[in-house]
Design a protein around this motif. Structure first.
Motif, PDB file in Angstrom:
ATOM      1  N   TYR A   1      -2.786   5.164 -12.365  1.00  0.00           N
ATOM      2  CA  TYR A   1      -1.752   5.366 -11.359  1.00  0.00           C
ATOM      3  C   TYR A   1      -2.362   5.407  -9.957  1.00  0.00           C
ATOM      4  CZ  TYR A   1       1.999   7.699  -8.783  1.00  0.00           C
ATOM      5  OH  TYR A   1       2.950   8.027  -7.868  1.00  0.00           O
ATOM      6  N   LEU A   2      -3.446   6.147  -9.826  1.00  0.00           N
ATOM      7  CA  LEU A   2      -4.114   6.252  -8.526  1.00  0.00           C
ATOM      8  C   LEU A   2      -4.713   4.919  -8.105  1.00  0.00           C
ATOM      9  CD1 LEU A   2      -5.828   9.736  -8.881  1.00  0.00           C
ATOM     10  CD2 LEU A   2      -3.853   9.156  -7.472  1.00  0.00           C
ATOM     11  N   ASP A   3      -5.291   4.169  -9.038  1.00  0.00           N
ATOM     12  CA  ASP A   3      -5.837   2.844  -8.726  1.00  0.00           C
ATOM     13  C   ASP A   3      -4.742   1.913  -8.208  1.00  0.00           C
ATOM     14  OD1 ASP A   3      -8.455   3.467  -9.337  1.00  0.00           O
ATOM     15  OD2 ASP A   3      -8.370   2.650 -11.372  1.00  0.00           O
ATOM     16  N   ALA A   4      -3.578   1.938  -8.856  1.00  0.00           N
ATOM     17  CA  ALA A   4      -2.465   1.094  -8.418  1.00  0.00           C
ATOM     18  C   ALA A   4      -1.990   1.499  -7.029  1.00  0.00           C
ATOM     19  CB  ALA A   4      -1.310   1.182  -9.423  1.00  0.00           C
ATOM     20  N   ALA A   5      -1.893   2.799  -6.791  1.00  0.00           N
ATOM     21  CA  ALA A   5      -1.475   3.275  -5.476  1.00  0.00           C
ATOM     22  C   ALA A   5      -2.504   2.909  -4.414  1.00  0.00           C
ATOM     23  CB  ALA A   5      -1.268   4.791  -5.502  1.00  0.00           C
ATOM     24  N   LEU A   6      -3.784   3.019  -4.761  1.00  0.00           N
ATOM     25  CA  LEU A   6      -4.851   2.655  -3.833  1.00  0.00           C
ATOM     26  C   LEU A   6      -4.821   1.168  -3.517  1.00  0.00           C
ATOM     27  CD1 LEU A   6      -7.297   3.625  -2.225  1.00  0.00           C
ATOM     28  CD2 LEU A   6      -8.685   3.264  -4.267  1.00  0.00           C
ATOM     29  N   LEU A   7      -4.603   0.348  -4.522  1.00  0.00           N
ATOM     30  CA  LEU A   7      -4.515  -1.098  -4.323  1.00  0.00           C
ATOM     31  C   LEU A   7      -3.356  -1.443  -3.388  1.00  0.00           C
ATOM     32  CD1 LEU A   7      -5.614  -3.901  -5.147  1.00  0.00           C
ATOM     33  CD2 LEU A   7      -3.981  -3.860  -7.028  1.00  0.00           C
ATOM     34  N   GLN A   8      -2.221  -0.804  -3.599  1.00  0.00           N
ATOM     35  CA  GLN A   8      -1.056  -1.034  -2.745  1.00  0.00           C
ATOM     36  C   GLN A   8      -1.334  -0.585  -1.309  1.00  0.00           C
ATOM     37  OE1 GLN A   8       2.450   1.056  -4.025  1.00  0.00           O
ATOM     38  NE2 GLN A   8       3.789  -0.052  -2.628  1.00  0.00           N
ATOM     39  N   THR A   9      -1.987   0.556  -1.167  1.00  0.00           N
ATOM     40  CA  THR A   9      -2.315   1.084   0.164  1.00  0.00           C
ATOM     41  C   THR A   9      -3.288   0.162   0.886  1.00  0.00           C
ATOM     42  OG1 THR A   9      -1.969   3.336  -0.614  1.00  0.00           O
ATOM     43  CG2 THR A   9      -3.243   3.075   1.399  1.00  0.00           C
ATOM     44  N   ARG A  10      -4.317  -0.292   0.185  1.00  0.00           N
ATOM     45  CA  ARG A  10      -5.294  -1.200   0.799  1.00  0.00           C
ATOM     46  C   ARG A  10      -4.647  -2.521   1.192  1.00  0.00           C
ATOM     47  NH1 ARG A  10     -10.410   0.032  -3.178  1.00  0.00           N
ATOM     48  NH2 ARG A  10     -11.185   1.820  -2.010  1.00  0.00           N
ATOM     49  N   SER A  11      -3.752  -3.009   0.353  1.00  0.00           N
ATOM     50  CA  SER A  11      -3.054  -4.262   0.662  1.00  0.00           C
ATOM     51  C   SER A  11      -2.232  -4.112   1.943  1.00  0.00           C
ATOM     52  CB  SER A  11      -2.154  -4.645  -0.510  1.00  0.00           C
ATOM     53  OG  SER A  11      -1.385  -5.761  -0.194  1.00  0.00           O
ATOM     54  N   ARG A  12      -1.513  -3.013   2.046  1.00  0.00           N
ATOM     55  CA  ARG A  12      -0.700  -2.770   3.249  1.00  0.00           C
ATOM     56  C   ARG A  12      -1.585  -2.589   4.470  1.00  0.00           C
ATOM     57  NH1 ARG A  12       3.131  -3.895   6.475  1.00  0.00           N
ATOM     58  NH2 ARG A  12       4.065  -2.143   7.536  1.00  0.00           N
TER      59      ARG A  12
ATOM     60  N   THR B   1      -4.536  -3.915   4.956  1.00  0.00           N
ATOM     61  CA  THR B   1      -5.034  -5.242   5.321  1.00  0.00           C
ATOM     62  C   THR B   1      -3.963  -6.031   6.068  1.00  0.00           C
ATOM     63  OG1 THR B   1      -6.496  -5.258   3.398  1.00  0.00           O
ATOM     64  CG2 THR B   1      -5.990  -7.399   4.401  1.00  0.00           C
ATOM     65  N   GLU B   2      -2.742  -5.952   5.580  1.00  0.00           N
ATOM     66  CA  GLU B   2      -1.623  -6.630   6.237  1.00  0.00           C
ATOM     67  C   GLU B   2      -1.453  -6.140   7.675  1.00  0.00           C
ATOM     68  OE1 GLU B   2       3.112  -6.249   5.653  1.00  0.00           O
ATOM     69  OE2 GLU B   2       2.002  -6.782   3.834  1.00  0.00           O
ATOM     70  N   LEU B   3      -1.507  -4.832   7.866  1.00  0.00           N
ATOM     71  CA  LEU B   3      -1.366  -4.259   9.206  1.00  0.00           C
ATOM     72  C   LEU B   3      -2.535  -4.656  10.107  1.00  0.00           C
ATOM     73  CD1 LEU B   3      -0.033  -0.696   8.323  1.00  0.00           C
ATOM     74  CD2 LEU B   3       1.241  -2.570   9.397  1.00  0.00           C
ATOM     75  N   MET B   4      -3.738  -4.703   9.540  1.00  0.00           N
ATOM     76  CA  MET B   4      -4.909  -5.094  10.333  1.00  0.00           C
ATOM     77  C   MET B   4      -4.802  -6.542  10.780  1.00  0.00           C
ATOM     78  SD  MET B   4      -7.955  -3.078   8.311  1.00  0.00           S
ATOM     79  CE  MET B   4      -9.258  -3.866   9.223  1.00  0.00           C
ATOM     80  N   VAL B   5      -4.326  -7.427   9.907  1.00  0.00           N
ATOM     81  CA  VAL B   5      -4.162  -8.834  10.267  1.00  0.00           C
ATOM     82  C   VAL B   5      -3.140  -8.964  11.396  1.00  0.00           C
ATOM     83  CG1 VAL B   5      -3.276 -11.045   9.431  1.00  0.00           C
ATOM     84  CG2 VAL B   5      -4.917  -9.768   8.048  1.00  0.00           C
ATOM     85  N   GLU B   6      -2.038  -8.210  11.289  1.00  0.00           N
ATOM     86  CA  GLU B   6      -1.027  -8.224  12.355  1.00  0.00           C
ATOM     87  C   GLU B   6      -1.627  -7.719  13.666  1.00  0.00           C
ATOM     88  OE1 GLU B   6       2.404  -5.981  11.143  1.00  0.00           O
ATOM     89  OE2 GLU B   6       2.743  -7.239   9.389  1.00  0.00           O
ATOM     90  N   TYR B   7      -2.414  -6.665  13.596  1.00  0.00           N
ATOM     91  CA  TYR B   7      -3.029  -6.085  14.789  1.00  0.00           C
ATOM     92  C   TYR B   7      -4.017  -7.064  15.416  1.00  0.00           C
ATOM     93  CZ  TYR B   7      -5.406  -2.708  17.788  1.00  0.00           C
ATOM     94  OH  TYR B   7      -5.938  -2.059  18.862  1.00  0.00           O
ATOM     95  N   ILE B   8      -4.820  -7.724  14.591  1.00  0.00           N
ATOM     96  CA  ILE B   8      -5.778  -8.710  15.098  1.00  0.00           C
ATOM     97  C   ILE B   8      -5.043  -9.858  15.765  1.00  0.00           C
ATOM     98  CG2 ILE B   8      -7.460 -10.468  14.376  1.00  0.00           C
ATOM     99  CD1 ILE B   8      -8.460  -8.399  12.302  1.00  0.00           C
ATOM    100  N   SER B   9      -3.945 -10.291  15.164  1.00  0.00           N
ATOM    101  CA  SER B   9      -3.141 -11.362  15.752  1.00  0.00           C
ATOM    102  C   SER B   9      -2.601 -10.943  17.121  1.00  0.00           C
ATOM    103  CB  SER B   9      -1.987 -11.712  14.814  1.00  0.00           C
ATOM    104  OG  SER B   9      -1.148 -12.669  15.391  1.00  0.00           O
ATOM    105  N   THR B  10      -2.122  -9.723  17.221  1.00  0.00           N
ATOM    106  CA  THR B  10      -1.624  -9.199  18.494  1.00  0.00           C
ATOM    107  C   THR B  10      -2.746  -9.149  19.534  1.00  0.00           C
ATOM    108  OG1 THR B  10       0.016  -7.859  17.343  1.00  0.00           O
ATOM    109  CG2 THR B  10      -0.494  -7.232  19.593  1.00  0.00           C
ATOM    110  N   LEU B  11      -3.922  -8.699  19.119  1.00  0.00           N
ATOM    111  CA  LEU B  11      -5.066  -8.644  20.035  1.00  0.00           C
ATOM    112  C   LEU B  11      -5.478 -10.032  20.505  1.00  0.00           C
ATOM    113  CD1 LEU B  11      -7.307  -5.883  18.421  1.00  0.00           C
ATOM    114  CD2 LEU B  11      -5.944  -5.715  20.510  1.00  0.00           C
TER     115      LEU B  11
END
Length: 135
Positions: free
Chosen positions: A86-97, A99-109
């Motif tokens: 359960y924790l691994d799945a939650a961690l995977l989901q958190t890391r995915s999100r 990464t998504e936010l970081m890509v958006e932030y890099i694009s904005t920068l």
């Protein structure tokens, strides 16, 4: 009157450490409940004490991966494995999100960098034109 700055290190006095653990655990669970109420999200908090005792709190419709049937907080190997999955799945989901936010932030920068580069070019042209007029 403000609080003094607390150095983040292990509390050596056992009694003080246990009191701090208890107070901070309760505060953490309270903050999680507030986050859930304010933002309408599901929050799960899992805390293991130094002696391995499990403290858990869930809000909303979060499915609890482990149900404490005998109320003594001892987990079987199967329950620990389920919790780990359960924790691994939650961690995977958190890391995915994340990464998504970081890509958006890099694009904005990158967009900001491009705009600043254009602004710099315009200012350099203005400076050059101003210098040419002064000569």
């Amino acid at each position: 009157m403000g609080r003094k700055k607390l150095e983040m290190k292990r509390i050596e006095d056992k009694s003080s450490r246990l009191v701090t653990f208890s107070k901070r655990r309760v505060g953490l669970i309270k903050k999680a409940r507030h986050l859930s109420d304010l933002c309408d999200v599901d929050v799960a908090v899992i805390v293991f004490s130094a002696r391995g005792k499990l403290y858990e709190s869930c809000t909303g419709s979060t499915n609890r991966p482990v149900e404490d049937k005998n109320n003594n907080n001892e987990l079987s190997l199967i329950e620990i494995t389920q919790l780990e999955e359960y924790l691994d799945a939650a961690l995977l989901q958190t890391r995915s999100r994340r990464t998504e936010l970081m890509v958006e932030y890099i694009s904005t920068l990158q967009e900001q960098e491009k705009k600043l580069g254009e602004d710099k070019e315009q200012l350099e042209k203005l400076i050059t034109a101003s210098e040419d007029k002064q000569r």
